[in-house]
Design a protein around this motif. Sequence first.
Motif, PDB file in Angstrom:
ATOM      1  N   GLY A 185     -67.172 -77.677  69.368  1.00  0.00           N
ATOM      2  CA  GLY A 185     -67.324 -78.295  70.682  1.00  0.00           C
ATOM      3  C   GLY A 185     -65.998 -78.412  71.410  1.00  0.00           C
ATOM      4  N   ALA A 186     -64.942 -78.713  70.653  1.00  0.00           N
ATOM      5  CA  ALA A 186     -63.609 -78.800  71.247  1.00  0.00           C
ATOM      6  C   ALA A 186     -63.134 -77.431  71.709  1.00  0.00           C
ATOM      7  N   LEU A 187     -63.424 -76.396  70.904  1.00  0.00           N
ATOM      8  CA  LEU A 187     -62.946 -75.051  71.224  1.00  0.00           C
ATOM      9  C   LEU A 187     -63.743 -74.412  72.359  1.00  0.00           C
ATOM     10  N   SER A 188     -65.060 -74.343  72.206  1.00  0.00           N
ATOM     11  CA  SER A 188     -65.865 -73.642  73.207  1.00  0.00           C
ATOM     12  C   SER A 188     -66.455 -74.567  74.268  1.00  0.00           C
ATOM     13  N   GLY A 189     -66.744 -75.822  73.899  1.00  0.00           N
ATOM     14  CA  GLY A 189     -67.311 -76.755  74.872  1.00  0.00           C
ATOM     15  C   GLY A 189     -66.277 -77.268  75.857  1.00  0.00           C
ATOM     16  N   SER A 190     -65.148 -77.732  75.325  1.00  0.00           N
ATOM     17  CA  SER A 190     -64.054 -78.204  76.185  1.00  0.00           C
ATOM     18  C   SER A 190     -63.153 -77.065  76.626  1.00  0.00           C
ATOM     19  N   GLY A 191     -63.131 -75.981  75.850  1.00  0.00           N
ATOM     20  CA  GLY A 191     -62.228 -74.864  76.103  1.00  0.00           C
ATOM     21  C   GLY A 191     -62.227 -74.324  77.521  1.00  0.00           C
TER      22      GLY A 191
END
Length: 288
Positions: A185-191
């Motif tokens: 989620g941090a990589l692709s969601g917030s990315g």
Amino acid sequence: MSGEAVPHQVKPIAEKIGFIGGGNMAKAICEGIVNKGLVKYSQINVSGPNMENLVTWKEKGAHVSIENGVTVEHSDVIFLSMKPHILPCAIANMYDTLKSPSPKPKLFVSVLAGVTMEQLENVLCQLEPRIIRVMPNTPMMVGEGCTVFSPGPKATEHDIQIVKSILSVSGVCKQVPESLINAVGALSGSGPAFVYLMIEALADGGVKMGIPRAMALEFASQTVLGAAKMVKDTGRHPAVLRDEVCSPGGTTIAGIHAMEKGGVRAALMDAIEAATKRSEELGAKKHG
């Protein structure tokens, strides 16, 4: 014959899709599946606390309500797409507005950052839910999403296939253990937000050097798009592709040096770490 690829044919599904929470993520998911022909807006049910925020949904043909119970009763697959801290109020509204005290078990799909499967099962226990956690991102809206999902113990193979159908028509979709949901989620969601900041900064650099704003923004976004496609399509490591652009004593290596001095690499790594930890903090809070 033309060398163009034949578009992938999407087989429509009959299921009715519900969204409790009609914000940006719900819109991204819905527009992605509607634009690809998986469902029509007439199959969509959306609920939220304020009818004014549901006007655009209604104008497109979705069924809207301020009663979450209505969305649950009229949908086969229900996305929990509100903000995590709103979950207790949303679930309370759902129970209060269910016309049938014990509707048949439903499939709930959670996009709530940090809220664990166990927490979801606890707050939905009266409905004997089947649950799948997903972590999508807003580029689903333009068919370039990056999504992961993790099915709960009661989710059936049919449930998994339906969720994969919904998520994969708008980009990459992978199944992962729940333990990886927060990090992905941090990589692709917030990315995407981190990349938008980079695009803005590249454009600002162009403006500083005299390029007109509109042109700088167009070139910056296309450059990022092209670089991403090079990595994805060639399968080559980004460092190898970077080295191919860096001529000895040239302009690019001078720019890379400036980026390294500015800590860009470390800042991006820190951003992923910070977003992951924040997701874990949200999950540590009580959600009913």
